[in-house]
Design a protein around this motif. Structure first.
Motif, PDB file in Angstrom:
ATOM      1  N   VAL A 151       0.880  -1.169   0.116  1.00 46.01           N
ATOM      2  CA  VAL A 151       0.075  -0.248  -0.074  1.00 46.01           C
ATOM      3  C   VAL A 151       0.906   1.288  -0.099  1.00 46.01           C
ATOM      4  O   VAL A 151       0.681   2.164  -0.815  1.00 46.01           O
ATOM      5  CB  VAL A 151      -1.170   0.061   1.267  1.00 46.01           C
ATOM      6  N   ALA A 152       2.025   1.181   0.876  1.00 44.79           N
ATOM      7  CA  ALA A 152       2.991   2.351   0.682  1.00 44.79           C
ATOM      8  C   ALA A 152       3.533   2.447  -0.591  1.00 44.79           C
ATOM      9  O   ALA A 152       4.007   3.686  -0.864  1.00 44.79           O
ATOM     10  CB  ALA A 152       3.990   2.246   1.829  1.00 44.79           C
ATOM     11  N   ALA A 153       3.712   1.397  -1.624  1.00 45.54           N
ATOM     12  CA  ALA A 153       4.146   1.569  -2.801  1.00 45.54           C
ATOM     13  C   ALA A 153       3.218   1.727  -3.726  1.00 45.54           C
ATOM     14  O   ALA A 153       3.376   1.734  -5.060  1.00 45.54           O
ATOM     15  CB  ALA A 153       4.944   0.127  -3.206  1.00 45.54           C
ATOM     16  N   LYS A 154       1.794   1.981  -3.759  1.00 43.42           N
ATOM     17  CA  LYS A 154       0.965   2.425  -4.463  1.00 43.42           C
ATOM     18  C   LYS A 154       0.580   1.273  -5.092  1.00 43.42           C
ATOM     19  O   LYS A 154       0.434   1.431  -6.589  1.00 43.42           O
ATOM     20  CB  LYS A 154       1.117   3.613  -5.319  1.00 43.42           C
ATOM     21  N   VAL A 155       0.542   0.257  -4.686  1.00 44.25           N
ATOM     22  CA  VAL A 155      -0.026  -1.113  -5.449  1.00 44.25           C
ATOM     23  C   VAL A 155      -0.920  -0.786  -6.226  1.00 44.25           C
ATOM     24  O   VAL A 155      -2.153  -0.342  -5.881  1.00 44.25           O
ATOM     25  CB  VAL A 155      -0.081  -2.110  -4.492  1.00 44.25           C
ATOM     26  N   ARG A 156      -0.994  -1.429  -7.553  1.00 47.34           N
ATOM     27  CA  ARG A 156      -2.064  -1.167  -8.584  1.00 47.34           C
ATOM     28  C   ARG A 156      -2.103  -2.420  -9.595  1.00 47.34           C
ATOM     29  O   ARG A 156      -0.774  -3.058  -9.546  1.00 47.34           O
ATOM     30  CB  ARG A 156      -2.071   0.055  -9.027  1.00 47.34           C
ATOM     31  N   PRO A 157      -3.091  -2.668 -10.304  1.00 41.47           N
ATOM     32  CA  PRO A 157      -3.148  -3.957 -11.136  1.00 41.47           C
ATOM     33  C   PRO A 157      -1.962  -3.615 -12.261  1.00 41.47           C
ATOM     34  O   PRO A 157      -1.570  -2.498 -12.686  1.00 41.47           O
ATOM     35  CB  PRO A 157      -4.531  -3.763 -11.783  1.00 41.47           C
ATOM     36  N   GLY A 158      -1.227  -4.798 -12.478  1.00 38.98           N
ATOM     37  CA  GLY A 158      -0.423  -4.756 -13.383  1.00 38.98           C
ATOM     38  C   GLY A 158       1.224  -4.714 -12.715  1.00 38.98           C
ATOM     39  O   GLY A 158       2.134  -4.697 -13.413  1.00 38.98           O
ATOM     40  N   VAL A 159       1.340  -4.269 -11.826  1.00 39.50           N
ATOM     41  CA  VAL A 159       2.443  -3.850 -10.944  1.00 39.50           C
ATOM     42  C   VAL A 159       2.510  -5.008  -9.593  1.00 39.50           C
ATOM     43  O   VAL A 159       1.749  -5.077  -8.912  1.00 39.50           O
ATOM     44  CB  VAL A 159       2.478  -2.496 -10.171  1.00 39.50           C
ATOM     45  N   LEU A 160       3.720  -5.743  -9.618  1.00 34.61           N
ATOM     46  CA  LEU A 160       3.938  -6.703  -8.572  1.00 34.61           C
ATOM     47  C   LEU A 160       4.792  -5.802  -7.458  1.00 34.61           C
ATOM     48  O   LEU A 160       6.174  -5.303  -7.984  1.00 34.61           O
ATOM     49  CB  LEU A 160       4.667  -7.797  -8.938  1.00 34.61           C
ATOM     50  N   THR A 161       4.541  -5.810  -6.152  1.00 37.08           N
ATOM     51  CA  THR A 161       5.183  -5.104  -5.118  1.00 37.08           C
ATOM     52  C   THR A 161       5.887  -6.133  -4.498  1.00 37.08           C
ATOM     53  O   THR A 161       5.293  -7.276  -3.983  1.00 37.08           O
ATOM     54  CB  THR A 161       4.391  -4.501  -4.143  1.00 37.08           C
ATOM     55  N   LYS A 162       7.395  -6.079  -4.459  1.00 39.00           N
ATOM     56  CA  LYS A 162       8.075  -7.252  -3.854  1.00 39.00           C
ATOM     57  C   LYS A 162       8.799  -6.624  -2.578  1.00 39.00           C
ATOM     58  O   LYS A 162       9.556  -5.793  -2.766  1.00 39.00           O
ATOM     59  CB  LYS A 162       9.083  -7.885  -4.889  1.00 39.00           C
ATOM     60  N   VAL A 163       8.404  -7.148  -1.490  1.00 44.12           N
ATOM     61  CA  VAL A 163       9.371  -6.846  -0.350  1.00 44.12           C
ATOM     62  C   VAL A 163      10.529  -7.915  -0.144  1.00 44.12           C
ATOM     63  O   VAL A 163      10.047  -8.928  -0.053  1.00 44.12           O
ATOM     64  CB  VAL A 163       8.222  -6.978   0.934  1.00 44.12           C
ATOM     65  N   MET A 164      11.830  -7.232  -0.368  1.00 44.24           N
ATOM     66  CA  MET A 164      12.850  -8.326  -0.293  1.00 44.24           C
ATOM     67  C   MET A 164      13.435  -8.063   0.952  1.00 44.24           C
ATOM     68  O   MET A 164      14.175  -6.779   1.308  1.00 44.24           O
ATOM     69  CB  MET A 164      13.565  -7.538  -1.610  1.00 44.24           C
ATOM     70  N   GLY A 165      13.556  -8.879   1.711  1.00 43.65           N
ATOM     71  CA  GLY A 165      14.309  -9.123   2.934  1.00 43.65           C
ATOM     72  C   GLY A 165      15.027 -10.653   3.208  1.00 43.65           C
ATOM     73  O   GLY A 165      15.550 -11.202   2.136  1.00 43.65           O
ATOM     74  N   THR A 166      14.909 -11.006   4.202  1.00 46.67           N
ATOM     75  CA  THR A 166      15.306 -12.547   4.518  1.00 46.67           C
ATOM     76  C   THR A 166      14.498 -13.434   3.588  1.00 46.67           C
ATOM     77  O   THR A 166      15.265 -14.218   2.959  1.00 46.67           O
ATOM     78  CB  THR A 166      15.174 -12.745   5.987  1.00 46.67           C
ATOM     79  N   SER A 167      13.327 -13.052   3.514  1.00 42.34           N
ATOM     80  CA  SER A 167      12.431 -13.976   2.323  1.00 42.34           C
ATOM     81  C   SER A 167      11.961 -12.644   1.511  1.00 42.34           C
ATOM     82  O   SER A 167      12.192 -11.692   1.596  1.00 42.34           O
ATOM     83  CB  SER A 167      11.275 -14.718   3.040  1.00 42.34           C
ATOM     84  N   SER A 226       5.002   6.397  -0.523  1.00 48.62           N
ATOM     85  CA  SER A 226       6.471   6.795  -0.886  1.00 48.62           C
ATOM     86  C   SER A 226       6.628   6.971  -2.135  1.00 48.62           C
ATOM     87  O   SER A 226       6.284   6.122  -3.229  1.00 48.62           O
ATOM     88  CB  SER A 226       7.374   5.452  -0.349  1.00 48.62           C
ATOM     89  N   PRO A 227       7.626   7.911  -2.597  1.00 46.05           N
ATOM     90  CA  PRO A 227       8.243   8.314  -3.998  1.00 46.05           C
ATOM     91  C   PRO A 227       9.090   7.192  -4.547  1.00 46.05           C
ATOM     92  O   PRO A 227       9.570   6.368  -3.483  1.00 46.05           O
ATOM     93  CB  PRO A 227       8.618   9.313  -3.974  1.00 46.05           C
ATOM     94  N   VAL A 228       9.576   6.963  -5.773  1.00 43.20           N
ATOM     95  CA  VAL A 228      10.539   5.859  -6.060  1.00 43.20           C
ATOM     96  C   VAL A 228      11.881   6.676  -6.131  1.00 43.20           C
ATOM     97  O   VAL A 228      11.923   7.990  -6.584  1.00 43.20           O
ATOM     98  CB  VAL A 228      10.205   5.460  -7.487  1.00 43.20           C
TER      99      VAL A 228
END
Length: 551
Positions: free
Chosen positions: A279-295, A517-519
């Motif tokens: 949600v902080a990344a403005k998730v929307r159709p066509g865009v995959l938001t990937k939280v990259m950490g330990t997993s 958040s902005p990019v």
């Protein structure tokens, strides 16, 4: 005067508090506290895939992180906070008694790991997960059809059943089980008692088999058919779940005093970290938001019309309203990303940690810390200079099992192509490529199932720390990658929901327009690299098929 929303992000190792100005989206102040018991490795047995966290770690750290926040926040900021929301790892459930108290908070079970939160990465319930999958696939109604068709050992029911089978005393003392994101929310609202307790849509839909199609949770008889030890547990779960922007309750006087916050402010329903980060990344159709950490955790959304009643195979679920109200939230992810790199680093540093303390006349602490800090950076720099080779090392990313596509926590990683001349940077490059290939398998599954993925937005430390990793991902995925500016996007997502729950915005979309958040950086695939990786990806797939077949 500014009004603030407070987001609390409970990660695997620590909790972070983030104060956000609701009128500008400015991240005004943040503070982080590491869990004291977890930091000592208490209650965990990694060799057995057992990872447990004491509820006192969560409670003690909550007070410490908020009190620490006020030391770095503007004067008087606490008085202008209008709402609080939480995100946590998940599935991270705990057994509670008839009063809604986690068993580990009672004297009898204070040191019993089975009475504590079973962390998301705990894989002790592999057998139970397989039984649940089998029962659902053979049932007249497949209660896993909206959860990818495969139940995971990382999830609620498998963990509860495993603990019940392992510990009769815990089983007899348990009234119900609750997820961390719902429990910590209820703590501040004073609604932990089962008569008052309510669940958010996120955890219930993605991990506990809740769905509107069957009016909530599968019936008790379904679970009794798996094992009579589960008799009655489903009946303790309230099916009236809510989306994260709704008000779960209001801050009690007791916790207002402990945290230095105004009593009565709104508390939003909790959700998992990756969903709020999206949600902080403005998730929307066509865009995959990937939280990259330990997993990794991968989130996207789509409309009901776009899915047209289809159930996507092999993911972690699709749930109406689990990310954005009115949209279907879809979750996938990898069981290890940064953890794979950490495993390799620990492998290389074994002599440093074991032999160095036996050598006299050196500053052991300083030297050991230098190796800890610089090993991965040096490896990454060296690996980046190596050519992409179609005749080199191929590896799998399944060092902690496979989350998606097609969950299987019993599989192991593998490396092929090792020779006498193989160097540490070459192996590291193979591991980085493996994590990128594992992520590509997820996007390809989404596309195969009719969920369009055109670009990726990344969140988390890895995405901002390593150009080598991110460029490799862009080349392997052959799509644009945007890196989010915020260093604490999950907490920011929680703050966005807190602002909505407090009535500062009418919709999540309105809050995103101001607070998201902005990019900060964009990666584009290099065509010639992408062409080579298309061929190497087939080797990754072939190795995966071999390992699956040999399991």
């Amino acid at each position: 005067m500014s009004r603030y929303a407070l987001g609390l992000d409970y990660g695997s190792d620590s909790v972070r508090a983030l104060l956000v100005d609701t009128s500008t989206g400015e991240e005004v102040a943040s503070h982080l506290i590491y869990y004291p018991r977890w930091s000592k490795g208490l209650y965990c047995e990694p060799s057995k895939d057992q990872f447990r966290q004491h509820p006192l770690d969560y409670l003690d750290s909550l007070e410490q992180v908020i009190q620490g926040l006020w030391k770095v926040a503007p004067a008087g900021a606490a008085d202008r906070v209008i709402g609080v929301s939480f995100d946590t790892t998940g599935s991270t459930p705990v057994a509670v008694n008839k009063d809604g108290v986690p068993l580990a908070l009672t004297p009898e079970f204070a040191e019993n790991p089975n009475a504590m939160f079973v962390l998301w990465k705990d894989h002790t319930a592999i057998a139970e997960a397989a039984e649940i999958t089998k029962a659902a696939s053979e049932n007249s109604v497949n209660y896993l059809k909206h959860m990818g068709g495969i139940y995971s050992s990382e999830w609620f029911w498998a963990k509860a059943l495993h603990v019940y089978r392992s510990d009769a005393k815990v089983r007899e003392a348990t009234y119900s089980w609750v997820e961390h994101c719902d429990w910590i929310t209820a703590i501040l609202a004073g609604t932990t008692h089962p008569e008052k307790f309510r669940m958010g849509r996120c955890a219930a839909g993605h991990k506990i088999m809740w769905n509107e199609e069957w009016g909530g949770f599968p019936p008790n008889e379904f679970f009794v058919g798996i094992d009579p030890l589960l008799d009655g547990l489903a009946d303790t779960l309230n099916p009236a779940t809510q989306t994260a922007g709704e008000v779960a309750g209001h801050l009690t006087e007791e916790w207002a005093t402990k945290l230095g916050l105004p009593a009565g402010i709104a508390i939003g329903y909790g959700a998992f970290d990756c969903h709020m980060g999206a949600v902080a990344a403005k998730v929307r159709p066509g865009v995959l938001t990937k939280v990259m950490g330990t997993s990794t955790c991968d989130i996207t959304v789509t409309s009901k019309e776009q899915l047209a009643g289809k159930s996507v195979r092999g993911i972690c679920g699709q749930v109406d309203g689990s990310v954005l109200p009115g949209m279907i939230g879809l979750e996938a992810g990898q069981s290890a990303f940064g953890d794979l790199y950490a495993w390799f680093k620990n492998l290389l540093l074994w002599p440093i940690r074991e032999v160095l303390p036996t050598i006299e006349g050196v500053d052991q602490a300083a030297l050991a810390q230098a190796f800890e800090d610089k090993t991965l950076l040096a490896m990454s720099n060296a690996a980046a200079k190596l050519p992409i080779s179609e005749h080199g090392i191929t590896a799998l990313d399944w060092v902690n099992g496979r989350r998606t596509p097609d969950a299987d926590q019993g599989v192991s990683m593998a490396i092929t192509g090792l020779k006498m001349g193989s160097s540490a940077p070459q192996i590291f490059r193979g591991l980085v490529e493996a994590t990128a290939f594992g992520a590509r398998a997820i996007t390809e599954r989404f596309r195969e199932e009719g969920v369009n993925i055109e670009s990726v937005v990344t969140i988390g430390g890895i995405s901002k720390k390593s150009d080598f990793v991110m460029q490799t991902c862009a080349d392997v995925w052959n799509c644009q990658i945007e890196v989010l500016e915020s260093d604490q996007s999950c907490a920011l997502g929680a703050a966005i929901f807190a602002a909505v729950a407090a009535g500062e915005f009418d919709t999540v979309e309105q809050a995103q327009a101001v607070m998201a958040s902005p990019v900060c950086k964009t990666y584009q695939p290099i065509p010639e690299n992408a062409a080579v990786y298309d061929r190497l990806y087939k080797k990754y797939q072939a190795l995966g098929q071999y390992v699956n077949g040999a399991k």
